[in-house]
Design a protein around this motif. Structure first.
Motif, PDB file in Angstrom:
ATOM      1  N   HIS A   2       0.822  -1.224   0.000  1.00 51.19           N
ATOM      2  CA  HIS A   2       0.000   0.000   0.000  1.00 51.19           C
ATOM      3  C   HIS A   2       0.851   1.267   0.000  1.00 51.19           C
ATOM      4  N   GLU A   3       2.161   1.118   0.192  1.00 50.80           N
ATOM      5  CA  GLU A   3       3.044   2.284   0.109  1.00 50.80           C
ATOM      6  C   GLU A   3       2.990   2.928  -1.270  1.00 50.80           C
ATOM      7  N   MET A   4       2.705   2.111  -2.301  1.00 47.52           N
ATOM      8  CA  MET A   4       2.656   2.667  -3.654  1.00 47.52           C
ATOM      9  C   MET A   4       1.557   3.718  -3.788  1.00 47.52           C
ATOM     10  N   SER A   5       0.362   3.404  -3.283  1.00 47.33           N
ATOM     11  CA  SER A   5      -0.726   4.387  -3.391  1.00 47.33           C
ATOM     12  C   SER A   5      -0.477   5.574  -2.457  1.00 47.33           C
ATOM     13  N   LEU A   6       0.176   5.317  -1.317  1.00 48.30           N
ATOM     14  CA  LEU A   6       0.516   6.423  -0.419  1.00 48.30           C
ATOM     15  C   LEU A   6       1.529   7.360  -1.072  1.00 48.30           C
ATOM     16  N   ALA A   7       2.509   6.755  -1.761  1.00 47.51           N
ATOM     17  CA  ALA A   7       3.520   7.565  -2.456  1.00 47.51           C
ATOM     18  C   ALA A   7       2.868   8.392  -3.553  1.00 47.51           C
ATOM     19  N   GLU A   8       1.883   7.800  -4.240  1.00 49.28           N
ATOM     20  CA  GLU A   8       1.154   8.553  -5.276  1.00 49.28           C
ATOM     21  C   GLU A   8       0.394   9.722  -4.654  1.00 49.28           C
ATOM     22  N   GLY A   9      -0.146   9.509  -3.466  1.00 54.15           N
ATOM     23  CA  GLY A   9      -0.830  10.588  -2.759  1.00 54.15           C
ATOM     24  C   GLY A   9       0.116  11.722  -2.398  1.00 54.15           C
ATOM     25  N   VAL A  10       1.327  11.358  -1.983  1.00 55.03           N
ATOM     26  CA  VAL A  10       2.330  12.374  -1.640  1.00 55.03           C
ATOM     27  C   VAL A  10       2.715  13.164  -2.889  1.00 55.03           C
ATOM     28  N   LEU A  11       2.911  12.443  -3.992  1.00 55.40           N
ATOM     29  CA  LEU A  11       3.257  13.116  -5.248  1.00 55.40           C
ATOM     30  C   LEU A  11       2.149  14.082  -5.663  1.00 55.40           C
ATOM     31  N   GLN A  12       0.904  13.653  -5.453  1.00 50.28           N
ATOM     32  CA  GLN A  12      -0.245  14.508  -5.768  1.00 50.28           C
ATOM     33  C   GLN A  12      -0.159  15.832  -5.000  1.00 50.28           C
ATOM     34  N   LEU A  13       0.160  15.728  -3.709  1.00 55.02           N
ATOM     35  CA  LEU A  13       0.294  16.929  -2.876  1.00 55.02           C
ATOM     36  C   LEU A  13       1.417  17.824  -3.384  1.00 55.02           C
ATOM     37  N   ILE A  14       2.527  17.187  -3.786  1.00 56.12           N
ATOM     38  CA  ILE A  14       3.674  17.953  -4.281  1.00 56.12           C
ATOM     39  C   ILE A  14       3.307  18.666  -5.588  1.00 56.12           C
ATOM     40  N   GLU A  15       2.600  17.945  -6.466  1.00 57.56           N
ATOM     41  CA  GLU A  15       2.231  18.565  -7.747  1.00 57.56           C
ATOM     42  C   GLU A  15       1.233  19.702  -7.554  1.00 57.56           C
ATOM     43  N   ASP A  16       0.320  19.545  -6.596  1.00 59.08           N
ATOM     44  CA  ASP A  16      -0.605  20.637  -6.279  1.00 59.08           C
ATOM     45  C   ASP A  16       0.164  21.861  -5.795  1.00 59.08           C
ATOM     46  N   ALA A  17       1.146  21.620  -4.927  1.00 57.91           N
ATOM     47  CA  ALA A  17       1.954  22.720  -4.388  1.00 57.91           C
ATOM     48  C   ALA A  17       2.763  23.372  -5.499  1.00 57.91           C
ATOM     49  N   ALA A  18       3.273  22.560  -6.427  1.00 53.94           N
ATOM     50  CA  ALA A  18       4.074  23.089  -7.538  1.00 53.94           C
ATOM     51  C   ALA A  18       3.223  24.012  -8.403  1.00 53.94           C
ATOM     52  N   ARG A  19       1.964  23.617  -8.636  1.00 48.79           N
ATOM     53  CA  ARG A  19       1.064  24.415  -9.451  1.00 48.79           C
ATOM     54  C   ARG A  19       0.749  25.735  -8.745  1.00 48.79           C
ATOM     55  N   LYS A  20       0.526  25.623  -7.426  1.00 54.90           N
ATOM     56  CA  LYS A  20       0.139  26.790  -6.644  1.00 54.90           C
ATOM     57  C   LYS A  20       1.315  27.769  -6.465  1.00 54.90           C
ATOM     58  N   ASP A  21       2.484  27.202  -6.133  1.00 62.01           N
ATOM     59  CA  ASP A  21       3.634  28.058  -5.789  1.00 62.01           C
ATOM     60  C   ASP A  21       4.572  28.286  -6.970  1.00 62.01           C
ATOM     61  N   GLY A  22       4.367  27.579  -8.056  1.00 65.55           N
ATOM     62  CA  GLY A  22       5.142  27.832  -9.263  1.00 65.55           C
ATOM     63  C   GLY A  22       6.579  27.351  -9.245  1.00 65.55           C
ATOM     64  N   PHE A  23       6.903  26.322  -8.444  1.00 66.27           N
ATOM     65  CA  PHE A  23       8.269  25.788  -8.521  1.00 66.27           C
ATOM     66  C   PHE A  23       8.323  24.638  -9.525  1.00 66.27           C
ATOM     67  N   THR A  24       9.515  24.354 -10.012  1.00 69.45           N
ATOM     68  CA  THR A  24       9.647  23.344 -11.064  1.00 69.45           C
ATOM     69  C   THR A  24      10.538  22.184 -10.650  1.00 69.45           C
ATOM     70  N   LYS A  25      11.189  22.335  -9.491  1.00 67.16           N
ATOM     71  CA  LYS A  25      12.044  21.242  -9.049  1.00 67.16           C
ATOM     72  C   LYS A  25      11.981  21.095  -7.536  1.00 67.16           C
ATOM     73  N   VAL A  26      11.932  19.848  -7.096  1.00 66.40           N
ATOM     74  CA  VAL A  26      11.916  19.564  -5.668  1.00 66.40           C
ATOM     75  C   VAL A  26      13.263  18.963  -5.282  1.00 66.40           C
ATOM     76  N   ILE A  27      13.881  19.516  -4.262  1.00 67.27           N
ATOM     77  CA  ILE A  27      15.196  19.031  -3.841  1.00 67.27           C
ATOM     78  C   ILE A  27      15.054  18.019  -2.710  1.00 67.27           C
ATOM     79  N   THR A  28      14.287  18.388  -1.689  1.00 71.15           N
ATOM     80  CA  THR A  28      14.116  17.492  -0.548  1.00 71.15           C
ATOM     81  C   THR A  28      12.644  17.453  -0.128  1.00 71.15           C
ATOM     82  N   VAL A  29      12.215  16.274   0.266  1.00 67.35           N
ATOM     83  CA  VAL A  29      10.853  16.088   0.761  1.00 67.35           C
ATOM     84  C   VAL A  29      10.952  15.509   2.174  1.00 67.35           C
TER      85      VAL A  29
END
Ligand SMILES: [Zn+2]
Length: 113
Positions: A2-29
């Motif tokens: 189930h870590e796979m779907s959890l990881a997809e959820g985390v990526l979803q949050l990151i992509e939402d933040a990227a859209r909102k804040d306008g960054f294009t690269k993530v260095i550390t999570v």
């Protein structure tokens, strides 16, 4: 796993933040994982690498912060640290434990550029 779907959820949050804040690269999570969440940190790292390929978080470093579990003992009324969901109370040895913390997984912080 189930870590796979959890990881997809985390990526979803990151992509939402990227859209909102306008960054294009993530260095550390930074990801908080409760000890009683049932999430395996090693499996999470593996799945995170897999789902972030070709995303804004590709190559990002995953820092996992383990949160201790806590529970409340119905027998003696104490809040105690818990290492496993069906653990016993360290005070009275009872098994009437109610989990009160450490079951969550949370995206804590992102370092972006
Ligand atoms: Zn107790």
């Amino acid at each position: 796993m189930h870590e796979m779907s959890l990881a997809e959820g985390v990526l979803q949050l990151i992509e939402d933040a990227a859209r909102k804040d306008g960054f294009t690269k993530v260095i550390t999570v930074w990801l908080e994982i409760g000890q009683l969440s049932g999430v395996e940190p090693e499996a999470m790292e593996f799945c995170f690498d897999a789902v972030t390929r070709d995303s804004v978080a590709q190559g990002a470093r995953l820092e996992i912060i383990a949160l201790p579990g806590t529970g409340w003992c119905m027998a003696c009324g104490k809040t105690v640290p818990m290492a496993e969901v069906f653990g016993e109370c360290p005070h009275c040895g009872g098994y009437q434990m109610q989990v009160t913390g450490g079951t969550e997984m949370r995206l804590k912080e992102l370092e972006v550029s």
